[in-house]
Design a protein around this motif. Structure first.
Motif, short mmCIF file in Angstrom:
data_model
loop_
_atom_site.label_atom_id
_atom_site.label_comp_id
_atom_site.label_asym_id
_atom_site.label_seq_id
_atom_site.Cartn_x
_atom_site.Cartn_y
_atom_site.Cartn_z
N ARG A 187 -0.69 8.73 -6.62
CA ARG A 187 -0.94 10.12 -7.05
C ARG A 187 -1.00 10.23 -8.56
O ARG A 187 -0.64 11.25 -9.15
CB ARG A 187 0.13 11.04 -6.44
N PHE A 205 -3.51 15.93 -8.46
CA PHE A 205 -3.80 14.61 -9.02
C PHE A 205 -5.20 14.11 -8.62
O PHE A 205 -5.73 13.20 -9.24
CB PHE A 205 -2.75 13.59 -8.53
N LYS A 238 9.73 2.72 0.37
CA LYS A 238 9.10 3.33 1.55
C LYS A 238 10.15 4.09 2.35
O LYS A 238 11.20 3.54 2.67
CB LYS A 238 8.49 2.24 2.43
N ARG A 295 0.84 -1.20 0.00
CA ARG A 295 0.00 0.00 0.00
C ARG A 295 0.87 1.24 0.00
O ARG A 295 1.82 1.36 0.76
CB ARG A 295 -0.91 0.03 1.24
N HIS A 296 0.59 2.11 -0.90
CA HIS A 296 1.30 3.38 -0.91
C HIS A 296 0.34 4.43 -1.46
O HIS A 296 -0.68 4.09 -2.05
CB HIS A 296 2.57 3.29 -1.76
N SER A 297 0.68 5.66 -1.25
CA SER A 297 -0.20 6.73 -1.73
C SER A 297 -0.06 6.85 -3.24
O SER A 297 1.04 7.08 -3.74
CB SER A 297 0.16 8.05 -1.05
N ARG A 310 10.75 5.25 5.73
CA ARG A 310 10.25 5.13 7.09
C ARG A 310 11.41 5.18 8.07
O ARG A 310 12.51 4.72 7.76
CB ARG A 310 9.51 3.79 7.28
N ASN A 340 -2.08 18.01 -4.33
CA ASN A 340 -3.38 17.38 -4.59
C ASN A 340 -3.97 17.67 -5.97
O ASN A 340 -5.17 17.42 -6.17
CB ASN A 340 -4.40 17.77 -3.50
N CYS A 352 -5.26 7.33 -2.10
CA CYS A 352 -4.46 8.31 -1.36
C CYS A 352 -5.38 9.00 -0.36
O CYS A 352 -6.46 9.49 -0.73
CB CYS A 352 -3.83 9.35 -2.30
N MET A 353 -4.99 8.97 0.89
CA MET A 353 -5.76 9.71 1.90
C MET A 353 -5.48 11.19 1.69
O MET A 353 -4.34 11.59 1.45
CB MET A 353 -5.34 9.30 3.30
N ILE A 354 -6.53 11.98 1.80
CA ILE A 354 -6.41 13.41 1.56
C ILE A 354 -6.87 14.16 2.81
O ILE A 354 -8.06 14.15 3.15
CB ILE A 354 -7.28 13.84 0.35
N GLY A 355 -5.91 14.79 3.47
CA GLY A 355 -6.24 15.53 4.68
C GLY A 355 -6.30 17.04 4.46
O GLY A 355 -6.71 17.80 5.33
N TRP A 356 -5.88 17.45 3.25
CA TRP A 356 -5.85 18.88 2.92
C TRP A 356 -7.06 19.18 2.05
O TRP A 356 -7.11 18.81 0.88
CB TRP A 356 -4.56 19.22 2.18
#
Ligand SMILES: Cc1cc2nc3c(=O)[nH]c(=O)nc-3n(C[C@H](O)[C@H](O)[C@H](O)COP(=O)(O)O)c2cc1C
Length: 191
Positions: free
Chosen positions: A17, A76, A169, A13-15, A171, A74, A130-134
Motif C-alpha cells: 500500500r 494509495f 501475517k 506476498r503481501h498487500s 492469519r 485505497n 494489492c488486489m482492489i475489490g472496492w
C-alpha cells in the motif's frame, strides 16, 4: 529444512500500500500476465480479459474510482504506476452449464486464481501488488469502454514497493482452519 521456494513466495506476498513512481519494466509485467494466463479455470474457460492501465491520466482517473474522500481506503492506489483491471468474460458453454447445475460462480473463482498467479509472479519480479475489490464498477466500465453488461472482477495495483519487508501475517492458525475427515461444528456458531 526450509519452506521451499513456493512457500517462501507465498509468505513474502503481501498487500503493498505504498509504491515508488518508477515504471514497471515491460518484461516483468509480461511475465506477471503470463502467470495469470496460465491459471487454471473451470472447463478451461479462461473467462477473463486483463486491461493494463498505465496511461498516467487514465490511471489517475481510475484510481479515483477506488476510493471515497471520506473513507481511509485505497488512497494509495494513485501511487501505483500500473493498474490491472480484470474483466469477467462469459464462460464457455460447459462452465456455464456447470455453474448453473451446481450453483457455483466459476468465473469469479477463476478470476481469483488468475489474480493470485499474477500477484505471486510479481513478488518473484521484486514488485508489489494489492488486489482492489472496492471500486465503483459502473464508472470503471464507462471510463475504460467495457460494455455495461460485463462485470469487472477485481483490480490489481502494481509497482515497486516502498517498503521491502513483508509485514507479519495475521492469519488464523491452521488448527482453527483445518479439520480432518469430518467438519468440526463450532460451538456458539453452528451449535
Ligand atoms: C478480493 C480481494 C479484495 C481486496 N480489496 C482490497 C481493497 O479494496 N483495498 C485494500 O487495501 N486491500 C484489498 N485487499 C487486500 C486484503 O485486505 C489483504 O489481502 C488481506 O488483508 C491480507 O493481507 P495480505 O495481502 O497483506 O497478506 C483485497 C484482497 C482480496 C483478495
Amino acid at each position: 529444512m526450509g519452506d521451499g521456494a513456493f512457500l517462501a513466495l507465498a509468505r513474502n506476498r503481501h498487500s503493498v500500500r505504498g509504491y515508488f513512481p518508477d515504471p514497471v519494466p515491460e518484461e516483468k509485467l509480461e511475465r506477471c500476465l503470463e502467470a495469470a494466463r496460465l491459471a487454471p479455470s473451470a472447463c478451461n474457460s479462461q473467462p477473463w480479459t486483463f486491461i493494463v492501465v498505465d496511461d498516467p491520466e487514465l490511471k489517475g482517473l481510475l484510481a479515483d474510482l477506488t476510493s471515497e474522500r471520506l473513507l481511509p481506503l485505497n488512497h494509495f492506489v494513485k501511487q501505483a504506476p500500473v493498474l490491472i483491471v480484470i474483466v469477467v468474460e462469459p464462460a464457455n458453454l460447459t462452465s456455464r452449464l456447470g455453474s448453473w447445475i451446481k450453483n457455483r460462480d466459476f468465473p469469479l473463482i477463476d478470476i481469483g486464481i488468475a489474480a493470485e498467479h499474477f500477484c505471486l509472479q510479481a513478488v518473484e519480479e521484486g514488485l508489489g501488488t494489492c488486489m482492489i475489490g472496492w471500486f465503483r464498477e459502473a464508472e470503471v466500465k464507462e471510463l475504460l469502454g467495457v460494455p455495461a453488461a460485463k462485470r469487472i472482477g477485481l483490480l490489481i495495483a502494481l509497482g515497486y514497493p516502498q517498503f521491502d519487508a513483508a509485514p507479519t501475517k495475521h492469519r488464523k492458525p491452521l488448527e482453527e482452519t483445518v479439520c480432518h475427515n469430518r467438519y468440526r461444528l463450532q460451538p456458539g456458531k453452528d451449535v
